[in-house]
Design a protein around this motif. Structure first.
Motif, short mmCIF file in Angstrom:
data_model
loop_
_atom_site.label_atom_id
_atom_site.label_comp_id
_atom_site.label_asym_id
_atom_site.label_seq_id
_atom_site.Cartn_x
_atom_site.Cartn_y
_atom_site.Cartn_z
N GLU A 82 0.81 -1.21 0.00
CA GLU A 82 0.00 0.00 0.00
C GLU A 82 0.85 1.26 0.00
N SER A 83 2.04 1.20 0.58
CA SER A 83 2.94 2.37 0.53
C SER A 83 3.34 2.66 -0.91
N VAL A 84 3.65 1.60 -1.67
CA VAL A 84 4.02 1.79 -3.07
C VAL A 84 2.84 2.34 -3.87
N ILE A 85 1.67 1.76 -3.65
CA ILE A 85 0.48 2.20 -4.40
C ILE A 85 0.13 3.66 -4.09
N LYS A 86 0.22 4.02 -2.83
CA LYS A 86 -0.08 5.41 -2.44
C LYS A 86 0.94 6.39 -3.03
N GLU A 87 2.20 5.98 -3.08
CA GLU A 87 3.23 6.84 -3.66
C GLU A 87 3.00 7.02 -5.16
N ILE A 88 2.60 5.94 -5.85
CA ILE A 88 2.29 6.04 -7.28
C ILE A 88 1.15 7.03 -7.49
N TYR A 89 0.11 6.87 -6.68
CA TYR A 89 -1.04 7.76 -6.79
C TYR A 89 -0.63 9.21 -6.53
N GLY A 90 0.23 9.40 -5.51
CA GLY A 90 0.70 10.75 -5.21
C GLY A 90 1.49 11.34 -6.36
N ASN A 91 2.36 10.53 -6.98
CA ASN A 91 3.13 11.00 -8.12
C ASN A 91 2.22 11.40 -9.27
N MET A 92 1.20 10.57 -9.51
CA MET A 92 0.27 10.87 -10.60
C MET A 92 -0.50 12.15 -10.32
N SER A 93 -0.94 12.30 -9.06
CA SER A 93 -1.69 13.50 -8.69
C SER A 93 -0.85 14.75 -8.87
N ARG A 94 0.44 14.66 -8.48
CA ARG A 94 1.32 15.82 -8.66
C ARG A 94 1.54 16.11 -10.13
N LYS A 95 1.60 15.05 -10.94
CA LYS A 95 1.78 15.25 -12.37
C LYS A 95 0.57 15.97 -12.96
N VAL A 96 -0.62 15.60 -12.50
CA VAL A 96 -1.83 16.27 -12.96
C VAL A 96 -1.79 17.74 -12.57
#
Length: 217
Positions: A166-180
């Protein structure tokens, strides 16, 4: 998940890599099905599990791939890595050689995946601390040097297994959100098939798309 307001769905491909018999398949089965098979045979054929979690009111799905035994032949293919936005790089804390192989696995990631892939170093079999061959301090040093997250886990007793994934998944989501957000406010994230697109509001022209990732099935 219904298509109500804020109900976007996201699909992230995450791969598990590392030497044979470090517990990759057991980590996946413990996370996905809460199962552990002490005498499990090496994985044969492609295996992946899809898990869902909610982040910021959105359904996030992780399609988690196991190496399917290919690592025994040092033949993990580029197709395995294609579209991956996260990776768990696993070693066995009781087998020094599996830790020494981490550099080779990181080199494979650099060759076959995007530089923005989220990487976590995972020291599995923490229940066997009495026969530890790799110290926590040494693993942390490697993780810091290579820019990896780090966690020790035990697929046997469930320690930190869910937290690692879940730490990896949350970090991916955070990266994507920042990219948006960094694209500009005129972009929004959409899931199209197996791909997450950043689509300019009010435009259907494919040339305006920015592709974040493509998760092949």
């Amino acid at each position: 998940m219904s298509d109500d307001e804020g109900g976007e769905e996201y699909l992230f491909k995450v791969v598990i890599i590392g030497d044979s018999a470090v517990g990759k398949s057991n980590l996946l089965s413990r996370y996905a099905r809460n199962e552990f098979h002490p005498h499990s045979k090496a994985t044969i054929g492609v295996e992946f599990q899809t898990q869902s979690m909610e982040i910021d009111g959105k359904e996030v799905k992780a399609q988690i791939w196991d190496t399917a035994g290919q690592e025994r032949f040092r033949a993990v293919t580029s197709a395995y890595y294609r579209g991956a936005v996260g990776a768990l790089v696993v070693y066995d804390i009781t087998r020094r050689t599996t830790f020494d192989s981490i550099g080779r696995w990181l080199d494979e990631l650099k060759t076959h995946s995007d530089t923005s892939i989220v990487k976590m170093l995972v020291g599995n079999k923490s229940d066997l601390k009495n026969i530890r061959a790799v110290s926590v301090e040494e693993a942390k040093t490697l993780a810091e040097t290579e820019g990896l997250f780090f966690m020790e886990t035990s697929a046997l007793n469930s320690t930190n297994v869910r937290q690692a994934f879940e730490s990896v998944i949350k970090e991916i989501y955070g990266n994507m959100s920042r990219k948006v957000l960094n694209s500009d406010d005129a972009y929004k994230a959409e899931l199209s098939g197996n791909r997450i697109n950043l689509v300019k509001n009010g435009e259907d022209d494919p040339s305006s798309y920015q592709f974040f990732s493509c998760c092949s099935r």
